[in-house]
Scaffold this motif. Sequence first.
Motif, PDB file in Angstrom:
ATOM      1  N   PHE A   1       0.842  -1.196   0.000  1.00 48.55           N
ATOM      2  CA  PHE A   1       0.000   0.000   0.000  1.00 48.55           C
ATOM      3  C   PHE A   1       0.875   1.243   0.000  1.00 48.55           C
ATOM      4  O   PHE A   1       1.935   1.271   0.637  1.00 48.55           O
ATOM      5  CB  PHE A   1      -0.902   0.045   1.246  1.00 48.55           C
ATOM      6  N   ASP A   2       0.423   2.286  -0.721  1.00 47.87           N
ATOM      7  CA  ASP A   2       1.087   3.577  -0.577  1.00 47.87           C
ATOM      8  C   ASP A   2       0.354   4.403   0.473  1.00 47.87           C
ATOM      9  O   ASP A   2      -0.645   3.952   1.057  1.00 47.87           O
ATOM     10  CB  ASP A   2       1.182   4.297  -1.925  1.00 47.87           C
ATOM     11  N   LYS A   3       0.835   5.641   0.733  1.00 46.99           N
ATOM     12  CA  LYS A   3       0.238   6.455   1.788  1.00 46.99           C
ATOM     13  C   LYS A   3      -1.198   6.845   1.488  1.00 46.99           C
ATOM     14  O   LYS A   3      -2.000   7.068   2.403  1.00 46.99           O
ATOM     15  CB  LYS A   3       1.088   7.709   2.016  1.00 46.99           C
ATOM     16  N   ALA A   4      -1.545   6.939   0.211  1.00 51.00           N
ATOM     17  CA  ALA A   4      -2.907   7.290  -0.180  1.00 51.00           C
ATOM     18  C   ALA A   4      -3.867   6.119  -0.042  1.00 51.00           C
ATOM     19  O   ALA A   4      -5.070   6.283  -0.244  1.00 51.00           O
ATOM     20  CB  ALA A   4      -2.924   7.821  -1.612  1.00 51.00           C
TER      21      ALA A   4
ATOM     22  N   HIS B   1       9.803  -9.819  -8.365  1.00 50.17           N
ATOM     23  CA  HIS B   1       9.440 -10.708  -7.248  1.00 50.17           C
ATOM     24  C   HIS B   1       8.844  -9.942  -6.067  1.00 50.17           C
ATOM     25  O   HIS B   1       7.654 -10.038  -5.808  1.00 50.17           O
ATOM     26  CB  HIS B   1      10.643 -11.528  -6.786  1.00 50.17           C
ATOM     27  N   GLY B   2       9.643  -9.185  -5.306  1.00 54.38           N
ATOM     28  CA  GLY B   2       9.143  -8.553  -4.090  1.00 54.38           C
ATOM     29  C   GLY B   2       8.950  -7.057  -4.228  1.00 54.38           C
ATOM     30  O   GLY B   2       9.672  -6.384  -4.965  1.00 54.38           O
ATOM     31  N   LEU B   3       7.959  -6.522  -3.511  1.00 52.29           N
ATOM     32  CA  LEU B   3       7.663  -5.082  -3.501  1.00 52.29           C
ATOM     33  C   LEU B   3       7.258  -4.666  -2.099  1.00 52.29           C
ATOM     34  O   LEU B   3       6.440  -5.329  -1.454  1.00 52.29           O
ATOM     35  CB  LEU B   3       6.558  -4.744  -4.495  1.00 52.29           C
ATOM     36  N   THR B   4       7.824  -3.546  -1.625  1.00 50.15           N
ATOM     37  CA  THR B   4       7.481  -2.971  -0.324  1.00 50.15           C
ATOM     38  C   THR B   4       7.483  -1.454  -0.442  1.00 50.15           C
ATOM     39  O   THR B   4       8.415  -0.881  -1.018  1.00 50.15           O
ATOM     40  CB  THR B   4       8.492  -3.385   0.761  1.00 50.15           C
ATOM     41  N   VAL B   5       6.454  -0.815   0.082  1.00 46.43           N
ATOM     42  CA  VAL B   5       6.409   0.652   0.170  1.00 46.43           C
ATOM     43  C   VAL B   5       6.691   1.028   1.615  1.00 46.43           C
ATOM     44  O   VAL B   5       5.963   0.615   2.521  1.00 46.43           O
ATOM     45  CB  VAL B   5       5.047   1.202  -0.290  1.00 46.43           C
ATOM     46  N   ASP B   6       7.774   1.804   1.854  1.00 51.84           N
ATOM     47  CA  ASP B   6       8.176   2.113   3.223  1.00 51.84           C
ATOM     48  C   ASP B   6       7.399   3.315   3.768  1.00 51.84           C
ATOM     49  O   ASP B   6       6.607   3.930   3.037  1.00 51.84           O
ATOM     50  CB  ASP B   6       9.692   2.315   3.293  1.00 51.84           C
ATOM     51  N   PRO B   7       7.582   3.678   5.042  1.00 53.56           N
ATOM     52  CA  PRO B   7       6.820   4.794   5.630  1.00 53.56           C
ATOM     53  C   PRO B   7       7.025   6.124   4.923  1.00 53.56           C
ATOM     54  O   PRO B   7       6.186   7.027   5.040  1.00 53.56           O
ATOM     55  CB  PRO B   7       7.347   4.849   7.077  1.00 53.56           C
ATOM     56  N   GLU B   8       8.126   6.298   4.186  1.00 53.62           N
ATOM     57  CA  GLU B   8       8.366   7.531   3.445  1.00 53.62           C
ATOM     58  C   GLU B   8       7.921   7.414   1.991  1.00 53.62           C
ATOM     59  O   GLU B   8       8.224   8.278   1.172  1.00 53.62           O
ATOM     60  CB  GLU B   8       9.853   7.891   3.516  1.00 53.62           C
ATOM     61  N   GLU B   9       7.226   6.332   1.661  1.00 50.28           N
ATOM     62  CA  GLU B   9       6.705   6.029   0.330  1.00 50.28           C
ATOM     63  C   GLU B   9       7.776   5.690  -0.693  1.00 50.28           C
ATOM     64  O   GLU B   9       7.508   5.670  -1.893  1.00 50.28           O
ATOM     65  CB  GLU B   9       5.825   7.165  -0.202  1.00 50.28           C
ATOM     66  N   ASN B  10       8.996   5.436  -0.242  1.00 42.41           N
ATOM     67  CA  ASN B  10       9.982   4.857  -1.151  1.00 42.41           C
ATOM     68  C   ASN B  10       9.544   3.436  -1.491  1.00 42.41           C
ATOM     69  O   ASN B  10       8.958   2.728  -0.654  1.00 42.41           O
ATOM     70  CB  ASN B  10      11.364   4.836  -0.499  1.00 42.41           C
ATOM     71  N   VAL B  11       9.841   3.012  -2.691  1.00 42.45           N
ATOM     72  CA  VAL B  11       9.399   1.698  -3.163  1.00 42.45           C
ATOM     73  C   VAL B  11      10.622   0.791  -3.297  1.00 42.45           C
ATOM     74  O   VAL B  11      11.569   1.099  -4.036  1.00 42.45           O
ATOM     75  CB  VAL B  11       8.661   1.808  -4.513  1.00 42.45           C
TER      76      VAL B  11
ATOM     77  N   PHE C   1      13.499   2.847  -4.943  1.00 40.54           N
ATOM     78  CA  PHE C   1      13.059   3.910  -5.839  1.00 40.54           C
ATOM     79  C   PHE C   1      12.369   5.007  -5.034  1.00 40.54           C
ATOM     80  O   PHE C   1      11.791   4.735  -3.972  1.00 40.54           O
ATOM     81  CB  PHE C   1      12.091   3.361  -6.886  1.00 40.54           C
ATOM     82  N   PRO C   2      12.371   6.223  -5.536  1.00 46.56           N
ATOM     83  CA  PRO C   2      11.625   7.307  -4.871  1.00 46.56           C
ATOM     84  C   PRO C   2      10.126   7.065  -5.001  1.00 46.56           C
ATOM     85  O   PRO C   2       9.690   6.181  -5.746  1.00 46.56           O
ATOM     86  CB  PRO C   2      12.069   8.563  -5.625  1.00 46.56           C
ATOM     87  N   PRO C   3       9.297   7.837  -4.275  1.00 51.40           N
ATOM     88  CA  PRO C   3       7.848   7.637  -4.339  1.00 51.40           C
ATOM     89  C   PRO C   3       7.326   7.630  -5.781  1.00 51.40           C
ATOM     90  O   PRO C   3       7.730   8.455  -6.606  1.00 51.40           O
ATOM     91  CB  PRO C   3       7.290   8.822  -3.544  1.00 51.40           C
TER      92      PRO C   3
END
Length: 573
Positions: A125-128, A188-198, A211-213
Motif C-alpha cells: 500500500f502507498d500512503k494514499a 518478485h518482491g515489492l514494499t512501500v516504506d513509511p516515506e513512500e519509497n518503493v 526507488f523514490p515515491p
Amino acid sequence: MYIRRDSKAMHSTDSPKCLGHKSLAICCLLLHLFLFPQPAASQAQSSPRYLQNGDNDSNNNERLHQILKGSGPVSGVTQLNWPQPPKQAITDVKTELAKLNSTYLYQNAWPANNVKLGAVTAVSFDKAGNVVIFHRVDRIWGQTTFDNRNEYQERYRGPIRESTILALEPATGKVQYDWGKNFFYMPHGLTVDPEENVWLTDVAMHQVFKFPPRGGDGKPLLTLGEAFKPGSGRKFCKPTSVAVLDNGDFFVADGYCNARILKYSRAGDLILFWGQNTFAGVSYDVAPQNFFAIPHALTLVPELGLLCAADRENGRVQCFLSSNGSFHSQYHSQLIGDRLFSMAYTPAAGGQLVIVNGPTAELGIHPEHYNEVHGFVLNMRSKQLVSKFGPNNLQFQNPHDVAVTADGNEIYVAELNPMRIHKFVHRSLAKPMSLSATKDPGNSALSKTVGEEQAPSTTVHHPSGKAILVASLMLLFAGSTFALALLFARRRKRGNQAISSAPPSDLVYRKLTASNQSCLPFGARSRRHAWEKSEGFKLGGLLDRDRNGFEKLDQQASDEEQETTTLASAQFA
C-alpha cells in the motif's frame, strides 16, 4: 551423587541372597540408563514436526531414586512406568478446515475489467491507500529460466517493456498510476516504506532496488547486488523480499539460494545477517531455529519489535528480534501444510498474521498429506487459526503474496496463476456479492505466452448476462416452434376433413397434393415429424433426434476457470 539408605529397610531384608539379587538388578538398570538414553528422546522428537517445550526430568529422577532405594518386589514381575513420548494426535485436516469460518468476503468485481495483468508477485500500500502491485507482464518463470548456477538464461529478451508496477484505487480497482517500464526482468518482491519509497527485488538480476515515491524519474536511489551475477557475501542470489523500519534501516530476504536475512543501515551498510539453508548440508527431520528453506517474504510486528519471515518450504513463520536478529518465536499449523508463501501483520484483534499457503510439492496422485490452498488468519497470542478465506469461499491455485490494512478490514492476495489480484473485505463491513458478478479471470492480453505459470487466455465476460440471453433466445425459439407446430397440425387436420367429406376427383387430389407439398417444409414424402410420434408430442425431438429435450444451463457461474496446475508451476515462483 550419593545414596541414602534407610536403617529399617536394611533390617527388614530377608537374606544376603536377596541383597545380592537386588544389587545385581539395580546395577543392570543403571547400566541400561547410562548406555541407552536416546531412544525415548528420539521418538519424542520425530513425532511432531516442530519441537515442543517439555521436561520430564523430575519424573525420571523420582523413578531413579525409587529403583536405587530397592522398593517394591525384586522378582522382576512388576514393570516400571517409564514416561512415554507424547503421542502425536492425527489431525483430520479436511474436517478441521471445514470447521474454520470465513470472516472475509470476496469482491468479485474488483479490480476493473480493463486491468490486464501478468503473474502478480507482490502487493503493498502507498500512503494514499492505493493497492500497489508488482507483476511480470509477459514473463514466465519456467524450468529453463535459470541454469544450474542460478544465472538467468533469457537476458536476450531485454527488460519488460510494459509497466510492471500498478497502483489500483481500493474502491474501484482502477489504475491510478503506473511505472517500471524497460527496467525489470523477473519481478518478485515489492514494499512501500513509511516515506513512500518503493523497494523492489528482481530474481533474474539478483538485485535489490530502492526507488523514490511512485518511481520518480525511473532511476533507483539505491542498488544492492551485482546485475545478473548470483553470489553470496555482498552479492545476492534471487532475493525475495524487503522490510523497512521507521528509522530507515531495512532487511533483505536473500531467499532462493543463500537462505539468509540481512540487516542494513539506512545508507545501505551491512549491519548483520543470519540464517542457514536446510536444503544444504545436514538433513533435519525437524527444522531448527534460524534455518530456512527459502525465506520468501518479510513482515514487521512493530508492537513487539519483531521481524517475521515466511519460511516457505518448511511451512512456518519464524519471528526474530529486529534489533539483533535473535530468534523469538515460530508459528505453524497442520492445516496450513508444508508450504507457506507469504504473511502480513495487522494489529487488529490483539495482533494477527494473515497467511497464504501454496499447493503441495509432493509427487504422486495421492500425496501423503491432505492440502487445501487458502488464506488464513492466525492469532499471534494463541498461535491458533481463527478463520480462512478464498475466492468465493473456494481455494486459490498459486497465491504468492498477501497484504492487509492496518485495521484488518481489507485483504489483498497476489496470485501467479491465474494471473490476478484478489480483494477481500471483512464480513462486518461487506454485503455478500453474487457469484455471477465476476471479473476477467485470465487477463487474456498477457496470458498467451507459453510457460510454467501460464493461465489460459480468456476474454471479459459476465456469465449471468449470457445465461439470461441464452435462456431468452431458447424460450423465443421454443415458442415460435410450438406455434409453427400448431399451425401445421391445423392445416393437416383441415386437409383430412376435406378429404373425408367427399370423394375427391383426380384433379382435386392432384391439387391437394401440390398444396401440401408447398406448405410442408420437408416435402410430401416427409410425412412423419417429431410431433407425430406415438408417445406424444416432444419438442426436444424437433431440435435434435439424438437428444432428450434441452440441455441444462450451467447454474454454477464462477469467476474461477477450471485449470490443472502442474508441479513445476507451483515450484517456480
